[in-house]
Design an enzyme around this catalytic site. Sequence first.
Site, PDB file in Angstrom:
ATOM      1  CE  LYS A 111      92.168  47.392  78.118  1.00 28.34           C
ATOM      2  NZ  LYS A 111      93.588  47.215  77.705  1.00 28.34           N
ATOM      3  N   PRO A 112      91.657  49.172  74.134  1.00 24.24           N
ATOM      4  CG  PRO A 112      92.914  50.768  72.956  1.00 24.24           C
ATOM      5  CD  PRO A 112      91.865  50.638  74.020  1.00 24.24           C
ATOM      6  CD  GLU A 159      84.924  35.562  68.169  1.00 21.96           C
ATOM      7  OE1 GLU A 159      85.580  34.528  67.931  1.00 21.96           O
ATOM      8  OE2 GLU A 159      83.720  35.681  67.854  1.00 21.96           O
ATOM      9  CB  CYS A 161      93.208  34.036  66.795  1.00 17.37           C
ATOM     10  SG  CYS A 161      92.252  34.789  65.483  1.00 17.37           S
ATOM     11  CD  GLU A 213      96.908  31.249  70.921  1.00 20.57           C
ATOM     12  OE1 GLU A 213      96.671  31.699  72.056  1.00 20.57           O
ATOM     13  OE2 GLU A 213      96.357  31.677  69.896  1.00 20.57           O
ATOM     14  NE  ARG A 243      87.565  36.896  59.452  1.00 22.85           N
ATOM     15  CZ  ARG A 243      87.547  37.562  60.620  1.00 22.85           C
ATOM     16  NH1 ARG A 243      88.642  37.650  61.356  1.00 22.85           N
ATOM     17  NH2 ARG A 243      86.476  38.151  61.043  1.00 22.85           N
TER      18      ARG A 243
HETATM   19  P1  NAP Z   1      95.225  39.298  76.358  1.00 23.54           P
HETATM   20  O1  NAP Z   1      96.442  39.324  77.173  1.00 23.54           O
HETATM   21  O2  NAP Z   1      94.099  38.425  76.772  1.00 23.54           O
HETATM   22  O3  NAP Z   1      94.737  40.823  76.255  1.00 23.54           O
HETATM   23  C1  NAP Z   1      93.612  41.175  75.486  1.00 23.54           C
HETATM   24  C2  NAP Z   1      92.975  42.427  76.042  1.00 23.54           C
HETATM   25  O4  NAP Z   1      92.419  42.146  77.333  1.00 23.54           O
HETATM   26  C3  NAP Z   1      93.948  43.579  76.239  1.00 23.54           C
HETATM   27  O5  NAP Z   1      93.315  44.774  75.872  1.00 23.54           O
HETATM   28  C4  NAP Z   1      94.204  43.529  77.732  1.00 23.54           C
HETATM   29  O6  NAP Z   1      94.586  44.759  78.264  1.00 23.54           O
HETATM   30  C5  NAP Z   1      92.827  43.147  78.248  1.00 23.54           C
HETATM   31  N1  NAP Z   1      92.788  42.625  79.620  1.00 23.54           N
HETATM   32  C6  NAP Z   1      93.809  42.104  80.355  1.00 23.54           C
HETATM   33  N2  NAP Z   1      93.347  41.724  81.567  1.00 23.54           N
HETATM   34  C7  NAP Z   1      92.021  42.000  81.603  1.00 23.54           C
HETATM   35  C8  NAP Z   1      90.993  41.825  82.578  1.00 23.54           C
HETATM   36  N3  NAP Z   1      91.244  41.302  83.774  1.00 23.54           N
HETATM   37  N4  NAP Z   1      89.731  42.214  82.271  1.00 23.54           N
HETATM   38  C9  NAP Z   1      89.457  42.750  81.057  1.00 23.54           C
HETATM   39  N5  NAP Z   1      90.403  42.938  80.090  1.00 23.54           N
HETATM   40  C10 NAP Z   1      91.661  42.567  80.360  1.00 23.54           C
HETATM   41  O7  NAP Z   1      95.540  38.892  74.838  1.00 23.54           O
HETATM   42  P2  NAP Z   1      96.743  39.378  73.915  1.00 23.54           P
HETATM   43  O8  NAP Z   1      97.985  38.740  74.408  1.00 23.54           O
HETATM   44  O9  NAP Z   1      96.676  40.852  73.725  1.00 23.54           O
HETATM   45  O10 NAP Z   1      96.306  38.731  72.503  1.00 23.54           O
HETATM   46  C11 NAP Z   1      96.710  37.472  72.043  1.00 23.54           C
HETATM   47  C12 NAP Z   1      95.597  36.458  72.222  1.00 23.54           C
HETATM   48  O11 NAP Z   1      94.430  36.870  71.525  1.00 23.54           O
HETATM   49  C13 NAP Z   1      95.959  35.115  71.612  1.00 23.54           C
HETATM   50  O12 NAP Z   1      95.553  34.088  72.498  1.00 23.54           O
HETATM   51  C14 NAP Z   1      95.146  35.068  70.320  1.00 23.54           C
HETATM   52  O13 NAP Z   1      94.864  33.777  69.850  1.00 23.54           O
HETATM   53  C15 NAP Z   1      93.914  35.791  70.762  1.00 23.54           C
HETATM   54  N6  NAP Z   1      93.147  36.264  69.602  1.00 23.54           N
HETATM   55  C16 NAP Z   1      91.945  35.677  69.288  1.00 23.54           C
HETATM   56  C17 NAP Z   1      91.238  36.066  68.161  1.00 23.54           C
HETATM   57  C18 NAP Z   1      89.911  35.450  67.785  1.00 23.54           C
HETATM   58  O14 NAP Z   1      89.204  36.038  66.988  1.00 23.54           O
HETATM   59  N7  NAP Z   1      89.574  34.275  68.297  1.00 23.54           N
HETATM   60  C19 NAP Z   1      91.766  37.079  67.341  1.00 23.54           C
HETATM   61  C20 NAP Z   1      92.980  37.650  67.694  1.00 23.54           C
HETATM   62  C21 NAP Z   1      93.673  37.250  68.823  1.00 23.54           C
HETATM   63  P3  NAP Z   1      96.131  45.114  78.586  1.00 23.54           P
HETATM   64  O15 NAP Z   1      96.811  45.257  77.283  1.00 23.54           O
HETATM   65  O16 NAP Z   1      96.013  46.395  79.309  1.00 23.54           O
HETATM   66  O17 NAP Z   1      96.665  43.984  79.426  1.00 23.54           O
END
Ligand code: NAP
Length: 474
Positions: free
Chosen positions: A175-176, A248, A282, A376, A437
């Site tokens: 699920k991207p 993550e 991240c 963040e 990394r």
């Molecule tokens: P996000 O809003 O949390 O979305 C991530 C994924 O979760 C999307 O595919 C989203 O789908 C899905 N999602 C949304 N609501 C959900 C729910 N209730 N249940 C299950 N899945 C759900 O994050 P983002 O804004 O795309 O990404 C940025 C964040 O990712 C930042 O905080 C960054 O630091 C973090 N990140 C962490 C790492 C790591 O390795 N620690 C690496 C990269 C990024 P939809 O698109 O359909 O909403």
Amino acid sequence: MSESTNLSCYIAGKKIESSNSLDVRSPYDNRLVGTVALANASHTEEAIAAGLAGGKKLTRYDRYLILDKTRQLLVERKEEFARVISAESGLAIREAIYETGRAHDVLMFAAIECLKDDGQIFSCDISPSGKARKIFTTREPLGLAVAITPFNHPLNQVVHKIAPAIAAGTPVILKPSEKTPLTAIKIVELLYEAGLPGYMLSVLLGPTNEVAEPLVKHPAIELVSFTGSVAVGKRIATTAGYKKVILELGGNDPIIIMEDADIDTAVLLAAEGSFRNSGQRCTAVKRILVHEKINDLFLEKFLEKVKEYTCGDPSDPATKVGTVIDEASAIYLESVVKKAVEQGARVLYGGKRTGALMEPTVIVDVPRNADMVVHESFGPLAPIMTFKNIDDAIALSNSTAYGLSSGIITNNMDYAIRFIKELKVGTVNINEVPGYRIESSPFGGIKDSGLGIKEGVIEAIKCFTYVKTFSMPW
Ligand code: NAP
């Protein structure tokens, strides 16, 4: 990329029938770059059933061949992939090309792991109560896993979950992010083309309550591997129920510049860490912490360096910083800068926003309680804060809720060892950016950045398996 790409979700290798579609627009100029036929709740059930039904069992050699073939196909089409990444995310084309190289490495390392045995042997006659037996371990694939990925590395985030799942022999439903679905579907198509049987991989996008949430909650799913925001990660932790969960999450990584630092190294790494990928990693540098004794010199050189990070049209090979993911994110970044200024900070460079383009921005005198450095900030902001000594630097670094990574610029071994021991983070990189990394090394954070379970190809393969032991007289 001028033409628009029309793609569809897939269930076990077959395109879905759907009348609902998602328009994907460029964050830079709002042009339509593609559409995706969307899934609904019954597609979600169908994908789960198809994954559980299974199919031809893949040998280690089969899995190696599929991953290696995908790697070769990606090399042949890397420009095409880079154009799609850049068009749908607004990332500069040079960053998108770099990302295809990272995905190449993930596929290569995952393919190599397929050829290695992963068992261990424990002799049992090694204590007074022991006897002549041996215990063997073997790793078995899970029945079905779900991978949920964020927008910020549209290709690499997906490959970092799918390739380890395939190497482990575990069927997976992807699920991207809705913000970058085109790249995700294109890599799924490449895997099918390389010979991956349909049941091993489905890709679904659609309303959260019909796709992501039912997948997370479904009792037949044995693992949810999630990368994304803290808020969604914590929600998944409470709703997933009795299954493995890999989280993550976000970061607030510092680069800490000690008074003995090589100043040119510090300036280069602080700039690269803050502005690469539009600051949307991240592990991007989200706080620059500088020893007060060298702050003036650092600032003078940093302000020269930042001029190199030209911001503009993502498709222009000369552009170094493209847009952030959408205008709403850029407006948020603008607002945290404004708020910090109201609290006494000063903007020394950048600070302007045009649509989703946020200029690389250098801000000094940032109060330690400003939103920009407490939470963040996912964009090309470089807040600079000073510290008095190593105790102060460690306390400041550890003061946020996050614990992903860190970069330390020093040539003093005593300092290096103290940071390695005392920073509450998953990674400490000496004389490197926090994000450094290789794709196979363990990676992941603690505190709000994650549960301490590592990814990176080798650790992720372990996550997609369970260990069975067996013992025999020997
Ligand atoms: P996000 O809003 O949390 O979305 C991530 C994924 O979760 C999307 O595919 C989203 O789908 C899905 N999602 C949304 N609501 C959900 C729910 N209730 N249940 C299950 N899945 C759900 O994050 P983002 O804004 O795309 O990404 C940025 C964040 O990712 C930042 O905080 C960054 O630091 C973090 N990140 C962490 C790492 C790591 O390795 N620690 C690496 C990269 C990024 P939809 O698109 O359909 O909403």
